[in-house]
Design a protein around this motif. Structure first.
Motif, PDB file in Angstrom:
ATOM      1  N   MET A   1      24.926 -17.344  21.247  1.00 42.79           N
ATOM      2  CA  MET A   1      24.459 -18.640  21.839  1.00 42.79           C
ATOM      3  C   MET A   1      24.168 -18.308  23.276  1.00 42.79           C
ATOM      4  N   MET A   2      25.073 -17.905  24.035  1.00 44.73           N
ATOM      5  CA  MET A   2      24.988 -17.676  25.424  1.00 44.73           C
ATOM      6  C   MET A   2      23.878 -16.701  25.847  1.00 44.73           C
TER       7      MET A   2
ATOM      8  N   ILE B   1      32.453 -19.869  30.124  1.00 48.13           N
ATOM      9  CA  ILE B   1      32.207 -21.010  28.942  1.00 48.13           C
ATOM     10  C   ILE B   1      32.787 -20.363  27.733  1.00 48.13           C
TER      11      ILE B   1
ATOM     12  N   LEU C   1      28.219 -26.457  23.443  1.00 44.19           N
ATOM     13  CA  LEU C   1      27.278 -25.474  23.391  1.00 44.19           C
ATOM     14  C   LEU C   1      26.221 -25.581  22.699  1.00 44.19           C
TER      15      LEU C   1
ATOM     16  N   LEU D   1      20.516 -18.128  26.413  1.00 47.80           N
ATOM     17  CA  LEU D   1      20.154 -19.269  27.356  1.00 47.80           C
ATOM     18  C   LEU D   1      19.774 -18.451  28.586  1.00 47.80           C
ATOM     19  N   PRO D   2      18.941 -19.068  29.567  1.00 46.19           N
ATOM     20  CA  PRO D   2      18.578 -18.406  30.605  1.00 46.19           C
ATOM     21  C   PRO D   2      19.565 -18.631  31.732  1.00 46.19           C
TER      22      PRO D   2
ATOM     23  N   LEU E   1      24.077 -27.167  25.476  1.00 43.50           N
ATOM     24  CA  LEU E   1      23.463 -25.974  26.447  1.00 43.50           C
ATOM     25  C   LEU E   1      22.357 -25.440  25.877  1.00 43.50           C
ATOM     26  N   VAL E   2      22.400 -24.982  24.587  1.00 43.28           N
ATOM     27  CA  VAL E   2      21.263 -24.304  24.017  1.00 43.28           C
ATOM     28  C   VAL E   2      20.244 -25.184  23.869  1.00 43.28           C
TER      29      VAL E   2
ATOM     30  N   LYS F   1      19.409 -27.640  25.502  1.00 43.05           N
ATOM     31  CA  LYS F   1      18.902 -28.487  26.985  1.00 43.05           C
ATOM     32  C   LYS F   1      19.461 -29.763  26.696  1.00 43.05           C
TER      33      LYS F   1
ATOM     34  N   THR G   1      29.396 -17.670  19.772  1.00 44.67           N
ATOM     35  CA  THR G   1      29.112 -18.292  21.079  1.00 44.67           C
ATOM     36  C   THR G   1      28.503 -16.976  21.759  1.00 44.67           C
TER      37      THR G   1
END
Lengths: 309, 339
Positions: free
Chosen positions: A26-27, A273, B191, A30-31, B194-195, B197, A23
């Motif tokens: 993965m985070m 999250i 998850l 992200l933008p 989110l990654v 889109k 996680t």
């Protein structure tokens, strides 16, 4: 037993570690930053805010700090609520979620056992068809549809229970019912299949042959033996309830972690999250471990050894 | 011995042998495994009804471009929130009238939409609900079917390989599955979305990625049993390659499990898609899926309940039909459980 437990706990920690790592990275893919009005801030101000959130360090350092922080109960600072530690957000919200989940589990599983047993005892009669239809409906109708219907017809039209918000017991009734539908239906189906199997076995025939009454056979032999495997579906049921809670808490405005999770997704609040993901995984892993141990205790045929069976 | 009976040979008559031979003959044609299952399935009335409903829904959804009466994305603000109107039917709820302040008003006359017909009404932007439901069902079904196909391919391969190899590899692969399974599926899906889109593609991938573990476990358990069978031993002795044994001997024997599991995976994929769209990270507008329609409808449920009822009914009926059909298939493939 001790060896088995140690092994299971080792795997639990390993899994937890993998969840945290995956996680986290993965985070990072992200933008999105905690800055709300990026265009209006000077680079120095931006740097200052990012530094406050610990985002200026190299990623590997952030990762190490994050892992160490988690073991100290520190999940970072929320992007959404300024200066709010995520651990506070979660600890203040986990109570309602656990309460709803536990209630839904009880309200779902106990009547589910009754319905399933009724269906199996009266196999191929109208009672069986009736319980089967109800359990198929319970599985098929999505919980969020059921929630809206309950909210409108029972809450608003009949006015029996509050339609939203969080207060005393009466506030939990509708969300619990909406959450309990799927575990109820799953249990009923599972028990019916199990019990039909058990009722066909030799020891039931023997019990009947030695002159035991019908209900004696059902209670002492059939029901007890079909109840044992129910423990194995507690894990999947817990997953169902967690999934359901995200949207049910939203519909009924319950201040739980499911509602928080959805909110955080929609506002890109990454620290929250991540934390909720970890909390959900821990809850599921603990439930799975407990059910395995309980299963070994109540059913002596199952040996808790290293075997993967 | 004096009165011996003398019988001439022609007083005997040969018995017609063919009648005798026929007593052992099997009159019915040999049924293959699938034919046999189909025969049992046909006897199960509820499964047949469910199958018919599913076929109709698939036809309607994938023929939506032809049969839908309006463009699902055409916005007509002046015709917003019109209730359902069935030409020639005069029942409240289907005659184009709305309950306003205690009395029923003809909403179509108010909106000057006299000649227009919206069978299931319109939404808040004046888009035809029936067309949107048809297109939405198509998207929901597409996502579910593709996700299930990917899940199937991956799960079966993983399970077969793990079960066939056994030993350390199997052990490692099983631990991997256990790790994946101890993360709630929805969290994984969220998850991933989110990654990747939000969008149709990422939903499909996310659902497929998080749901293959059940299939893999079932296949692995069955493979462990099957590989001890004598016909597999025979095939190995004859020098068949593992891949060939997998395709020729294992897969046919696994087919019933695969089909049944697939039928249970599709409704759960439909549910996930609807769920994600409902909480707002699924299909994005102007595309519609059953979940987004439910989400839109739910906002106005108190005043315009039809906007949520119809998508909810369609979604529930599809789910019920899939579950009933899957139950029927399970009984048809595995008659022992029914007995």
């Amino acid at each position: 037993m001790a060896k088995y437990l140690a092994k299971r706990i080792f795997y639990l920690l390993l899994t937890l570690f993998i969840v945290i790592t995956v996680t986290f990275f993965m985070m990072k893919l992200l933008p999105g930053t905690p800055l709300t009005n990026q265009a209006k801030l000077s680079p120095q101000e931006q740097h200052l805010i990012l530094k406050q959130y610990g985002l200026t360090k190299p990623v590997w350092q952030q990762y190490l700090l994050y892992v160490v922080g988690i073991f100290h109960g520190n999940f970072g600072t929320s992007f959404q609520f300024s200066d709010q530690p995520v651990s506070y957000l979660i600890s203040s919200r986990i109570g309602p979620s656990l309460l709803l989940g536990a209630q839904a589990m009880i309200i779902g599983v106990l009547p589910g056992i009754l319905f399933g047993a009724l269906g199996a005892i009266n196999k191929n009669t109208w009672i069986d068809s009736g319980t089967t239809i109800i359990s198929i409906l319970g599985i098929s109708i999505p919980s969020f549809v059921l929630a809206v219907l309950l909210q409108y017809y029972v809450g608003l039209k009949l006015g029996w229970f509050p339609i939203a918000d969080w207060g005393g017991f009466s506030y939990t009734v509708l969300p619990t019912l909406a959450l309990a539908a799927s575990p109820f239906a799953d249990t009923a189906r599972f028990i019916r299949t199990e019990m039909v199997d058990v009722l066909n076995s030799d020891y039931i025939e023997l019990a009947t042959a030695k002159g035991m009454s019908k209900w004696g056979v059902i209670y002492h032999h059939a029901l007890r033996n079909s109840l044992i495997p129910v423990v194995t579906i507690i894990g999947p049921l817990a997953v169902n309830i967690m999934t359901g809670s995200m949207v049910i808490e939203n519909i009924f405005s319950v201040p739980g972690i499911g509602e928080q999770f959805v909110k955080s997704i929609l506002t890109n609040d990454y620290p929250t999250i991540m934390a909720v993901t970890i909390v959900y995984s821990v809850m599921l892993m603990v439930v799975l471990l407990l059910t395995d141990i309980v299963y070994g205790i109540i059913d002596p045929r199952i040996r808790l050894t290293g075997n993967s069976n | 011995m004096a009165d011996q009976i003398k019988l001439p040979a022609d007083s005997f008559e040969p018995v017609d042998k063919s009648a005798h031979l026929d007593s052992e003959k099997i009159a019915a044609p040999n049924l293959t495994f699938l034919q046999d299952a189909w025969r049992r399935l046909r006897k199960n009335k509820s499964a047949v009804i469910a199958m018919t409903i599913l076929i109709l829904f698939f036809l309607a959804a994938f023929g939506s471009a032809i049969i839908s009466p309006h463009n699902p994305n055409a916005v007509n603000p002046q015709f917003a929130n019109l209730p359902p109107k069935w030409p020639g039917v005069d029942i409240n709820g289907l005659n184009g009238t709305l309950n306003q302040a205690g009395s029923r008003v003809n909403a179509y006359a108010q909106a000057h939409a006299g000649s227009h017909v919206y069978w299931l009404g319109t939404d808040y932007l004046g888009r035809d609900l029936l067309s949107r439901i048809l297109y939405g069902t198509r998207i929901s079904l597409t996502v579910a079917v593709i996700a299930t196909a990917v899940d199937l391919l991956f799960g079966v391969t993983f399970g077969l390989f793990s079960g066939w190899q056994g030993g350390r590899i199997d052990n490692f692969m099983q631990r991997l599955i256990e790790i994946i399974m101890s993360i709630p599926q929805l969290v994984v899906v969220v998850l991933l979305i989110l990654v990747l889109k939000p969008g149709m593609m990422s939903i499909t991938i996310a659902i497929a990625f998080s749901s293959w573990t059940t299939m893999a476990r079932l296949i692995r358990a069955q493979t462990l049993e099957l590989k001890e069978q004598e016909y597999v031993l025979a095939a190995r002795t004859l020098g068949e390659s593992s891949v060939k044994i997998a395709f020729k001997h294992l897969l046919p024997n696994l087919s019933s499990i695969i089909i049944i599991q697939t039928m249970f995976t599709i409704p759960s994929a439909i549910f996930f898609e609807a769920f994600l769209s409902y909480i707002g990270i699924g299909i994005s507008s102007p595309q519609a899926s059953l979940g987004t329609l439910l989400n839109d409808g739910q906002k106005n449920f108190q005043f315009l309940p039809y906007q949520m009822w119809y998508p909810a009914i369609v979604l529930s009926v599809i789910m019920i039909a899939f579950n009933v059909f899957a139950d029927g298939l399970r009984d048809a493939f595995d008659p022992q459980t029914k007995e």
